[in-house]
Design a protein around this motif. Structure first.
Motif, PDB file in Angstrom:
ATOM      1  N   TYR A   1      55.530  30.642  48.731  1.00  0.00           N
ATOM      2  CA  TYR A   1      55.442  32.324  48.596  1.00  0.00           C
ATOM      3  C   TYR A   1      56.502  32.954  49.335  1.00  0.00           C
ATOM      4  CZ  TYR A   1      53.117  36.680  48.436  1.00  0.00           C
ATOM      5  OH  TYR A   1      52.787  37.965  48.411  1.00  0.00           O
ATOM      6  N   LEU A   2      57.216  33.598  49.102  1.00  0.00           N
ATOM      7  CA  LEU A   2      58.149  34.601  49.483  1.00  0.00           C
ATOM      8  C   LEU A   2      59.030  33.671  50.653  1.00  0.00           C
ATOM      9  CD1 LEU A   2      56.453  38.128  50.243  1.00  0.00           C
ATOM     10  CD2 LEU A   2      58.031  37.648  48.536  1.00  0.00           C
ATOM     11  N   GLY A   3      59.438  32.679  50.229  1.00  0.00           N
ATOM     12  CA  GLY A   3      60.395  31.921  50.803  1.00  0.00           C
ATOM     13  C   GLY A   3      59.744  30.794  52.002  1.00  0.00           C
ATOM     14  N   GLN A   4      58.434  30.703  52.010  1.00  0.00           N
ATOM     15  CA  GLN A   4      57.708  30.016  52.686  1.00  0.00           C
ATOM     16  C   GLN A   4      56.878  29.090  51.979  1.00  0.00           C
ATOM     17  OE1 GLN A   4      56.022  32.812  55.832  1.00  0.00           O
ATOM     18  NE2 GLN A   4      57.630  32.250  57.185  1.00  0.00           N
ATOM     19  N   THR A   5      56.187  27.942  52.525  1.00  0.00           N
ATOM     20  CA  THR A   5      55.308  27.244  51.954  1.00  0.00           C
ATOM     21  C   THR A   5      54.007  27.400  52.553  1.00  0.00           C
ATOM     22  OG1 THR A   5      54.746  24.826  51.647  1.00  0.00           O
ATOM     23  CG2 THR A   5      55.590  25.177  53.899  1.00  0.00           C
ATOM     24  N   GLY A   6      52.941  27.394  51.519  1.00  0.00           N
ATOM     25  CA  GLY A   6      51.580  27.697  51.713  1.00  0.00           C
ATOM     26  C   GLY A   6      50.981  26.068  51.982  1.00  0.00           C
ATOM     27  N   GLY A   7      51.661  25.043  51.651  1.00  0.00           N
ATOM     28  CA  GLY A   7      51.390  23.954  51.927  1.00  0.00           C
ATOM     29  C   GLY A   7      51.552  22.882  50.905  1.00  0.00           C
ATOM     30  N   TRP A   8      51.148  21.605  51.091  1.00  0.00           N
ATOM     31  CA  TRP A   8      51.481  20.543  50.430  1.00  0.00           C
ATOM     32  C   TRP A   8      50.465  19.386  50.247  1.00  0.00           C
ATOM     33  CZ3 TRP A   8      53.836  15.983  52.022  1.00  0.00           C
ATOM     34  CH2 TRP A   8      54.360  16.054  53.377  1.00  0.00           C
ATOM     35  N   ARG A   9      50.183  18.629  49.032  1.00  0.00           N
ATOM     36  CA  ARG A   9      49.255  17.790  49.029  1.00  0.00           C
ATOM     37  C   ARG A   9      49.357  16.810  47.802  1.00  0.00           C
ATOM     38  NH1 ARG A   9      46.882  13.758  50.435  1.00  0.00           N
ATOM     39  NH2 ARG A   9      44.321  13.618  50.273  1.00  0.00           N
ATOM     40  N   ASP A  10      48.692  15.660  47.789  1.00  0.00           N
ATOM     41  CA  ASP A  10      48.490  14.993  46.589  1.00  0.00           C
ATOM     42  C   ASP A  10      47.886  15.957  45.378  1.00  0.00           C
ATOM     43  OD1 ASP A  10      49.447  12.743  47.718  1.00  0.00           O
ATOM     44  OD2 ASP A  10      47.238  11.829  48.001  1.00  0.00           O
ATOM     45  N   THR A  11      48.356  15.860  44.205  1.00  0.00           N
ATOM     46  CA  THR A  11      47.956  16.615  43.157  1.00  0.00           C
ATOM     47  C   THR A  11      46.792  16.873  42.832  1.00  0.00           C
ATOM     48  OG1 THR A  11      50.413  16.384  42.068  1.00  0.00           O
ATOM     49  CG2 THR A  11      48.605  17.196  40.619  1.00  0.00           C
ATOM     50  N   GLU A  12      46.098  15.764  42.569  1.00  0.00           N
ATOM     51  CA  GLU A  12      44.693  15.863  42.343  1.00  0.00           C
ATOM     52  C   GLU A  12      43.818  16.532  43.316  1.00  0.00           C
ATOM     53  OE1 GLU A  12      43.225  14.967  39.356  1.00  0.00           O
ATOM     54  OE2 GLU A  12      45.233  14.424  38.725  1.00  0.00           O
ATOM     55  N   ASP A  13      44.081  16.158  44.675  1.00  0.00           N
ATOM     56  CA  ASP A  13      43.347  16.980  45.700  1.00  0.00           C
ATOM     57  C   ASP A  13      43.559  18.176  45.933  1.00  0.00           C
ATOM     58  OD1 ASP A  13      41.460  16.688  48.028  1.00  0.00           O
ATOM     59  OD2 ASP A  13      43.484  17.014  49.380  1.00  0.00           O
ATOM     60  N   LEU A  14      45.016  18.665  45.498  1.00  0.00           N
ATOM     61  CA  LEU A  14      45.152  20.070  45.688  1.00  0.00           C
ATOM     62  C   LEU A  14      44.180  20.852  44.396  1.00  0.00           C
ATOM     63  CD1 LEU A  14      47.254  22.030  47.377  1.00  0.00           C
ATOM     64  CD2 LEU A  14      48.504  22.136  45.122  1.00  0.00           C
ATOM     65  N   PHE A  15      44.083  20.206  43.394  1.00  0.00           N
ATOM     66  CA  PHE A  15      43.461  20.814  42.354  1.00  0.00           C
ATOM     67  C   PHE A  15      42.103  20.837  42.578  1.00  0.00           C
ATOM     68  CE2 PHE A  15      47.466  21.137  40.225  1.00  0.00           C
ATOM     69  CZ  PHE A  15      47.416  22.138  39.098  1.00  0.00           C
ATOM     70  N   ALA A  16      41.669  19.827  42.992  1.00  0.00           N
ATOM     71  CA  ALA A  16      40.180  19.796  43.423  1.00  0.00           C
ATOM     72  C   ALA A  16      39.777  20.807  44.578  1.00  0.00           C
ATOM     73  CB  ALA A  16      39.692  18.423  43.478  1.00  0.00           C
ATOM     74  N   ASN A  17      40.534  20.858  45.527  1.00  0.00           N
ATOM     75  CA  ASN A  17      40.116  21.404  46.633  1.00  0.00           C
ATOM     76  C   ASN A  17      41.078  22.214  47.338  1.00  0.00           C
ATOM     77  OD1 ASN A  17      38.499  22.213  48.792  1.00  0.00           O
ATOM     78  ND2 ASN A  17      38.514  20.215  50.065  1.00  0.00           N
ATOM     79  N   PRO A  18      41.628  23.493  46.619  1.00  0.00           N
ATOM     80  CA  PRO A  18      42.548  24.000  47.339  1.00  0.00           C
ATOM     81  C   PRO A  18      42.266  24.894  48.500  1.00  0.00           C
ATOM     82  CG  PRO A  18      41.794  25.221  45.421  1.00  0.00           C
ATOM     83  CD  PRO A  18      41.116  23.711  45.668  1.00  0.00           C
ATOM     84  N   LEU A  19      43.056  25.001  49.582  1.00  0.00           N
ATOM     85  CA  LEU A  19      42.654  25.694  51.037  1.00  0.00           C
ATOM     86  C   LEU A  19      43.314  26.830  51.086  1.00  0.00           C
ATOM     87  CD1 LEU A  19      42.322  22.154  53.079  1.00  0.00           C
ATOM     88  CD2 LEU A  19      40.611  23.573  51.697  1.00  0.00           C
TER      89      LEU A  19
END
Length: 323
Positions: free
Chosen positions: A223-241
């Motif tokens: 978002y606007l040049g920075q990262t909001g975070g990263w994670r395994d795909t399945e976990d990111l979709f199941a539990n976005p923080l």
């Protein structure tokens, strides 16, 4: 058992000088990509995704930070070292027509990296034939020019050229966004087959979360040049923080019977990435923002094992989701 990390970025930055000040296109990005896997990079148009890919490949010089490849610091390399890296790190561009030389036939386009590497002509011709077969291009198209082919075939040429020197790492810069849906599926399946057969490692850049979910092992949100975070795909979709990730996922259409999920509409001012203030850049659009978000930028924190989030309230949102 943990896989070998092929590429890692540490505090990577890329600023552009404009008449209004410094544009922070990539600002303090951290990530790692394991060998043989795909890191999906998603976000709105203009968030810095493509710039990040070009900085990693040295198509643009970084302003600050480090790029580690196979454990070696390649942030600053000589011209000779860069030529060697070109064989190992390649890119597939978004627009296949714009990235191909219109004055060259297909075989000549695919042959270019082989010629530059000094591959003998006889071996070159054999490799070109093998590459065309690998990416699904009929031999009869070898003398055709890009304007004579459809978008799907042009992108297959781009893929063939990218893998000609058997690279380990490929940046896929929105390689299917300009294609029809049915052709998109063909190219994505081709990329998956190449990864399985050749052990390729991808950075897959896209604004389409559905495509990224299908292809990626991990996802990094920008978002606007920075990262909001990263994670395994399945976990990111199941539990976005991260609140921005939650908003993005709420917009992904899911074909199912039953109540529709609630869409999170982003309101408020989009701050400028030119001379940005030292605070969370998403705060003015975030429904969870507090005074702390307007006072200082959040640090990238490992909230759960392997789940990195840049949000002042990430642990609190994790506890809420858990309950």
């Amino acid at each position: 058992m943990a896989k070998e990390v092929l590429l890692e970025a540490v505090g990577l930055k890329k600023y552009f000088q404009t008449a209004a000040g410094q544009l922070h296109a990539v600002d303090d990005i951290h990530f790692s990509v394991e060998k043989g896997t795909t890191l999906g990079v998603v976000g709105e148009s203009g968030c810095g995704k493509s710039t990040l890919g070009r900085v990693v490949l040295h198509l643009l010089e970084s302003t600050d930070g480090k790029i580690l490849y196979k454990g070696k610091d390649i942030t600053h390399v000589s011209k000779r070292e860069l030529r060697e890296l070109r064989n190992e790190m390649q890119i597939i561009f978004q627009d296949p027509f714009a990235s191909l030389n219109p004055r060259m036939p297909v075989r000549k386009i695919i042959s270019e990296p082989l010629e530059n590497a000094g591959v003998p002509r006889a071996e070159r011709e054999k490799r070109i034939t093998e590459l065309m077969d690998t990416v699904g291009l009929a031999a009869r198209l070898g003398d055709s020019y890009p304007h004579e082919l459809d978008g799907g075939r042009r992108q297959r040429i781009g893929v063939a050229r990218a893998i000609a020197m058997n690279p380990d790492f490929v940046v896929c810069d929105e390689p299917v966004s300009a294609l029809d849906v049915s052709i998109q599926a063909q190219i994505i399946n081709l990329l998956q087959d190449l990864q399985r057969d050749r052990g390729l490692t991808y950075m897959f850049i896209s604004h389409d979360l559905s495509v990224v979910k299908y292809l990626s092992h991990k996802i990094m949100v920008m978002y606007l040049g920075q990262t909001g975070g990263w994670r395994d795909t399945e976990d990111l979709f199941a539990n976005p923080l991260h609140p921005y990730t939650q908003a993005l996922l709420s917009a992904v259409p899911i074909p199912k019977v039953g109540p529709k999920k609630q869409r999170i509409l982003l309101k408020g001012e989009i701050v400028s990435p030119i001379n940005p203030e030292p605070r969370c850049r998403f705060a003015k659009r975030c429904i969870h923002a507090t005074e702390a978000c307007l006072a200082a930028p959040p640090a990238l924190t490992e909230v759960r094992p392997g789940h990195f989030v840049a949000c002042h309230r990430a642990r609190e949102l994790n506890d809420i989701n858990a309950n």
